[in-house]
Design an enzyme around this catalytic site. Structure first.
Site, PDB file in Angstrom:
ATOM      1  N   GLN A 190      50.706 -30.272 -34.914  1.00  0.00           N
ATOM      2  CA  GLN A 190      51.375 -30.755 -35.963  1.00  0.00           C
ATOM      3  C   GLN A 190      50.425 -30.469 -36.874  1.00  0.00           C
ATOM      4  O   GLN A 190      50.832 -30.522 -38.659  1.00  0.00           O
ATOM      5  CB  GLN A 190      52.024 -31.943 -35.485  1.00  0.00           C
ATOM      6  CG  GLN A 190      53.113 -32.104 -34.886  1.00  0.00           C
ATOM      7  CD  GLN A 190      53.367 -33.796 -35.071  1.00  0.00           C
ATOM      8  OE1 GLN A 190      52.839 -34.875 -34.062  1.00  0.00           O
ATOM      9  NE2 GLN A 190      54.249 -34.431 -34.944  1.00  0.00           N
ATOM     10  N   CYS A 245      59.738 -38.301 -36.072  1.00  0.00           N
ATOM     11  CA  CYS A 245      58.456 -37.905 -36.065  1.00  0.00           C
ATOM     12  C   CYS A 245      57.725 -37.115 -37.584  1.00  0.00           C
ATOM     13  O   CYS A 245      58.580 -37.571 -37.870  1.00  0.00           O
ATOM     14  CB  CYS A 245      59.121 -36.195 -35.376  1.00  0.00           C
ATOM     15  SG  CYS A 245      57.820 -35.289 -34.760  1.00  0.00           S
ATOM     16  N   LEU A 246      56.403 -37.669 -37.426  1.00  0.00           N
ATOM     17  CA  LEU A 246      56.162 -36.765 -38.408  1.00  0.00           C
ATOM     18  C   LEU A 246      56.069 -35.935 -39.191  1.00  0.00           C
ATOM     19  O   LEU A 246      55.963 -35.672 -40.364  1.00  0.00           O
ATOM     20  CB  LEU A 246      54.180 -37.194 -38.233  1.00  0.00           C
ATOM     21  CG  LEU A 246      53.325 -38.812 -38.254  1.00  0.00           C
ATOM     22  CD1 LEU A 246      52.093 -38.527 -37.569  1.00  0.00           C
ATOM     23  CD2 LEU A 246      54.176 -39.701 -39.390  1.00  0.00           C
ATOM     24  N   HIS A 259      57.431 -36.861 -25.805  1.00  0.00           N
ATOM     25  CA  HIS A 259      57.652 -35.989 -27.071  1.00  0.00           C
ATOM     26  C   HIS A 259      55.858 -35.326 -27.769  1.00  0.00           C
ATOM     27  O   HIS A 259      56.069 -34.477 -28.319  1.00  0.00           O
ATOM     28  CB  HIS A 259      57.824 -37.431 -28.186  1.00  0.00           C
ATOM     29  CG  HIS A 259      57.780 -36.632 -29.532  1.00  0.00           C
ATOM     30  ND1 HIS A 259      58.668 -37.045 -30.265  1.00  0.00           N
ATOM     31  CD2 HIS A 259      57.062 -37.032 -30.764  1.00  0.00           C
ATOM     32  CE1 HIS A 259      59.443 -36.720 -31.538  1.00  0.00           C
ATOM     33  NE2 HIS A 259      57.711 -36.374 -31.426  1.00  0.00           N
ATOM     34  N   GLU A 260      54.949 -35.907 -27.484  1.00  0.00           N
ATOM     35  CA  GLU A 260      53.859 -35.301 -27.881  1.00  0.00           C
ATOM     36  C   GLU A 260      53.427 -33.661 -27.610  1.00  0.00           C
ATOM     37  O   GLU A 260      53.371 -33.154 -27.614  1.00  0.00           O
ATOM     38  CB  GLU A 260      52.706 -35.817 -28.087  1.00  0.00           C
ATOM     39  CG  GLU A 260      52.956 -36.862 -29.145  1.00  0.00           C
ATOM     40  CD  GLU A 260      52.772 -36.573 -30.534  1.00  0.00           C
ATOM     41  OE1 GLU A 260      52.942 -35.958 -30.865  1.00  0.00           O
ATOM     42  OE2 GLU A 260      54.102 -37.383 -31.371  1.00  0.00           O
ATOM     43  N   HIS A 279      55.698 -31.028 -28.931  1.00  0.00           N
ATOM     44  CA  HIS A 279      55.142 -30.778 -29.456  1.00  0.00           C
ATOM     45  C   HIS A 279      54.275 -28.825 -29.545  1.00  0.00           C
ATOM     46  O   HIS A 279      53.848 -27.656 -29.349  1.00  0.00           O
ATOM     47  CB  HIS A 279      53.716 -31.049 -30.369  1.00  0.00           C
ATOM     48  CG  HIS A 279      54.854 -32.297 -31.035  1.00  0.00           C
ATOM     49  ND1 HIS A 279      55.881 -31.316 -32.813  1.00  0.00           N
ATOM     50  CD2 HIS A 279      55.111 -33.754 -31.594  1.00  0.00           C
ATOM     51  CE1 HIS A 279      56.235 -32.317 -33.202  1.00  0.00           C
ATOM     52  NE2 HIS A 279      56.323 -33.440 -32.412  1.00  0.00           N
ATOM     53  N   GLY A 336      51.828 -41.020 -32.707  1.00  0.00           N
ATOM     54  CA  GLY A 336      51.555 -39.914 -31.576  1.00  0.00           C
ATOM     55  C   GLY A 336      51.559 -38.626 -33.044  1.00  0.00           C
ATOM     56  O   GLY A 336      52.295 -38.829 -33.602  1.00  0.00           O
TER      57      GLY A 336
END
Length: 178
Positions: A61, A102-103, A144-145, A148, A56
Site C-alpha cells: 500500500q 481500507c486505507l 485483509h493485509e 494486499h 493495518g
C-alpha cells in the site's frame, strides 16, 4: 514478537496508494533477510497507519513490494504487531462476516466473509520466526493485509457493480484533487 517502536526515532509519513492504482495489484516478494532498512520502513509504516488512521497497513500500500505488514487493533495504539513473510493456515473453515474498510479505498466499507480462526507463521522485525493462533478482528485484519501482499483488495470480494461504482467515485475524487 511485537513491534517495538522507539519514541525518539524520526519517522516519516508514507504515501498510501489508492484504488484503482495498478501498483496495488503487484504481488510482493518475500523478505530474504530483515535489515535495518526494513526496520526503518516498519516504523514509518506504523506512523503512517496511525496517522491515517487505520488498524493495518501492508508494504504494498506504500509502494514497497515486499511481504511486510503492520497491525494494531487496540483502541489506544498499544499493541503494534509486525508480520514479515506471513503464511496463514485456516483452523476453522467457518466464515464470519465483517464490515471491512481500507486505507487504499478511503471512505468505503462493505461486508466480507473470511475464516475467523487462523494460525500464522511469520518473522518479527528482528527476523525471528514465530507462530501464533489468531481469532476475531486480528485474524480478519491479518487476512485483509495479506491480500494486499498478494495484489488483492477487499473490493475484489464485492460484486462487479459495487466495485465499479467505488472505482468511478475514487477516480472522480482523484481528478478533483489534481
Amino acid at each position: 514478537m511485537r513491534g517495538e517502536l522507539n519514541d525518539f526515532t524520526i519517522m516519516a509519513l508514507l504515501q498510501i496508494l489508492e484504488f484503482p492504482d495498478p501498483r496495488l495489484r503487484t504481488i510482493a516478494k518475500p523478505v530474504a533477510e530483515v535489515t535495518d532498512q526494513h526496520r526503518a520502513l516498519i516504523k514509518d509504516m506504523f506512523e503512517t497507519m496511525y496517522q491515517a488512521p487505520g488498524i493495518g497497513l501492508a508494504a504494498t500500500q506504500v509502494n514497497v513490494h515486499e511481504r511486510i505488514l503492520v497491525i494494531d487493533v487496540s483502541e489506544d495504539k498499544s499493541e503494534p504487531r509486525v508480520f514479515i513473510n506471513p503464511e496463514v493456515e485456516v483452523l476453522d473453515p467457518e466464515l464470519g462476516e465483517y464490515d471491512e474498510g481500507c486505507l487504499s479505498v478511503p471512505g468505503f466499507y462493505d461486508t466480507v466473509c473470511r475464516p475467523q480462526r487462523i494460525k500464522v507463521r511469520a518473522l518479527n522485525e528482528q527476523g525471528e520466526a514465530y507462530e501464533e493462533e489468531l481469532g476475531g478482528l486480528l485474524a480478519i485484519c491479518l487476512q485483509h493485509e495479506i491480500d494486499h501482499l498478494d495484489g488483492k483488495l477487499f473490493v475484489d470480494y464485492l460484486s462487479p457493480l459495487k466495485r465499479n461504482r467505488i472505482r468511478k467515485k475514487l477516480e472522480k475524487a482523484h481528478r478533483a484533487k489534481a
